[in-house]
Design a protein around this motif. Structure first.
Motif, PDB file in Angstrom:
ATOM      1  N   ARG A 135     -12.405 -20.969   1.141  1.00 15.27           N
ATOM      2  CA  ARG A 135     -11.126 -21.539   1.559  1.00 15.27           C
ATOM      3  C   ARG A 135     -10.681 -20.764   2.788  1.00 15.27           C
ATOM      4  N   LEU A 152     -20.733 -31.765   1.833  1.00 14.45           N
ATOM      5  CA  LEU A 152     -19.507 -30.988   1.714  1.00 14.45           C
ATOM      6  C   LEU A 152     -18.838 -31.389   0.412  1.00 14.45           C
ATOM      7  N   SER A 207     -15.690 -30.685  -2.022  1.00 12.17           N
ATOM      8  CA  SER A 207     -14.367 -30.075  -1.911  1.00 12.17           C
ATOM      9  C   SER A 207     -13.459 -30.626  -3.001  1.00 12.17           C
ATOM     10  N   VAL A 230     -12.868 -29.982   8.420  1.00  9.86           N
ATOM     11  CA  VAL A 230     -12.465 -29.429   7.120  1.00  9.86           C
ATOM     12  C   VAL A 230     -11.059 -28.857   7.283  1.00  9.86           C
ATOM     13  N   THR A 238      -8.670 -25.955   2.500  1.00 10.12           N
ATOM     14  CA  THR A 238      -9.420 -26.812   1.579  1.00 10.12           C
ATOM     15  C   THR A 238     -10.455 -25.971   0.839  1.00 10.12           C
ATOM     16  N   THR A 239     -10.408 -25.965  -0.461  1.00 12.10           N
ATOM     17  CA  THR A 239     -11.433 -25.261  -1.234  1.00 12.10           C
ATOM     18  C   THR A 239     -12.693 -26.127  -1.220  1.00 12.10           C
ATOM     19  N   HIS A 240     -13.768 -25.541  -0.747  1.00 13.77           N
ATOM     20  CA  HIS A 240     -14.973 -26.342  -0.547  1.00 13.77           C
ATOM     21  C   HIS A 240     -16.224 -25.485  -0.643  1.00 13.77           C
ATOM     22  N   ARG A 241     -17.359 -26.157  -0.652  1.00 13.23           N
ATOM     23  CA  ARG A 241     -18.657 -25.489  -0.542  1.00 13.23           C
ATOM     24  C   ARG A 241     -19.587 -26.421   0.209  1.00 13.23           C
TER      25      ARG A 241
END
Ligand code: FE2
Length: 393
Positions: free
Chosen positions: A117, A134, A136, A151, A155-158
């Motif tokens: 994040r 992506l 999220s 992004v 934004t919490t993502h990987r």
């Protein structure tokens, strides 16, 4: 991003109780920009997104960029960067250029990233090769070559690598990345003269839900803010969103969908503008007809960007104006303010019988000078500053 979207299960009225069939109450989260005065989205989590087990420092320190003295035009060869074994798209970046507004990095990712994040600002990821996904809190978004991926901050993502390596240019902004205001109506719709529009944008349509009701344990999220890097251990997995709606979400735009604007005589770079962000603009150079006045000079004239540093990433095709300079796919040219740059010797003559260009390139113009990292210096072609004079030693 001004266009409303909705995915999954959201209640008819905002800020009302939202329960599942068993009576479990979802936790509503407003993700809003500029306080409560700009775009936002409402997300509905199965569990509180605030529930932390621990906060820890993260042992991660990106490279420092330092002033580029003496002032040097550069050809930064990303393909000469040392491969980082097991690199992922978040921690495996090699920062090349940076200032207070943006950070420009290259990454060759072969591994999936940790959850991340970035609270500093939006990230703009240009996928050069490979494919990925992506994930999220907004859902999944598949990406591939030529995609710009925006992004939003926080934004919490990987990032998952689905067909690697995934090579990407990453522009990390200290603000929000958006379509240029000149392309938008006062209500936010793309205007007729804009080189792309809503139909060209892809956003998540399918949620990523990780069900850890059994208590899988703390879930680490690598968090970046102005103070540096931290690790938050969440009590439950952040991907527990059952629905969201609003105007803040990640989206992708493929550079092949950018419709070029051409003219009888040379059109200046603003016709190629694709995004704006605080302290910088991003432009897309795509295959297009050359200028068609019978006496048109088809390659750009010499120019001094008195108020900006210019970074060009060469993505595909032939780069006629840089012929003979060593610039090729994967190259970055860096032409700072204070240096006058123009066509390489012979390129005007070579363009005389050409009717079109097949080049694909991404340009970042920054309004404050960029600093340079040692990694960028190490892969800079020492002969490039002298290619216009053809000095060879
Ligand atoms: Fe230029």
């Amino acid at each position: 991003m001004p266009h409303y979207r909705a995915v999954g299960d959201v209640p008819r009225k905002r800020h009302t109780h939202h329960l599942d069939a068993s009576g479990h109450r979802f936790a509503e989260e407003l993700m809003g920009q500029e306080g409560f005065s700009s775009n936002s989205s409402l997300l509905y989590h199965r569990h509180s997104p605030s529930a932390l087990f621990a906060v820890e420092p993260a042992e991660f320190a990106p490279a420092e960029a330092t002033p580029d003295v003496p002032l040097t035009p550069r050809h930064i060869r990303t393909r000469a960067l040392d491969a980082v074994t097991g690199a992922d798209l978040v921690t495996g970046r090699t920062v090349l250029l940076a200032n207070a507004d943006v950070e420009v990095a290259w990454v060759e990712a072969t591994a999936d990233s940790p959850l991340h994040r970035n609270a500093l600002g939006d990230e703009l990821v240009y996928v050069q090769h490979g494919r990925g996904r992506l994930d999220s809190v907004f859902g999944r978004l598949d990406v591939g070559p030529g995609d710009y991926v925006v992004v939003p901050a926080s934004t919490t993502h990987r990032w998952l690598v689905t067909d690697g390596p995934l090579g990407a240019l990453v522009v990390a902004s200290r603000g929000h990345v958006a379509p240029p205001a000149k392309y938008l109506s006062r209500y936010g719709q793309f205007l007729e003269h804009a080189p792309y529009c809503e139909r060209d944008l892809r956003a998540p349509t399918e949620l990523v839900v990780v069900d850890d009701d059994d208590g899988a344990g703390p879930v680490p999220v690598l968090v970046r803010n102005r103070a540096g890097w931290s690790r938050h251990l969440h009590a439950s997995h952040p991907f527990d969103v059952v629905g969201w709606d609003g105007c803040v979400y990640p989206y992708a735009f493929n550079i092949a969908d950018f419709e070029p604007i051409v003219g009888r005589l040379h059109q200046p770079p603003p016709v190629h503008q694709t995004f704006e962000l605080p302290g910088a603009v991003v432009c897309s150079f795509v295959p297009r007809l050359f200028d068609f006045h019978p006496d048109a000079v088809k390659v750009p004239y010499h120019h001094a960007n008195t108020d900006s540093d210019e970074v060009l990433f060469y993505s595909a095709g032939n780069f006629m104006s840089r012929a003979g300079s060593g610039i090729d796919v994967g190259s970055i040219s860096y032409h700072p303010a204070g240096f006058v740059h123009g066509p390489q010797p012979g390129s005007i003559e070579a363009s005389l019988d050409q009717r079109s260009t097949e080049e694909v390139a991404v340009m970042l113009d920054t309004f404050a000078p960029l600093h340079v990292t040692d990694a960028a210096r190490a892969v800079s072609d020492e002969h490039y500053p002298f290619t216009w004079s053809r000095r060879t030693s």
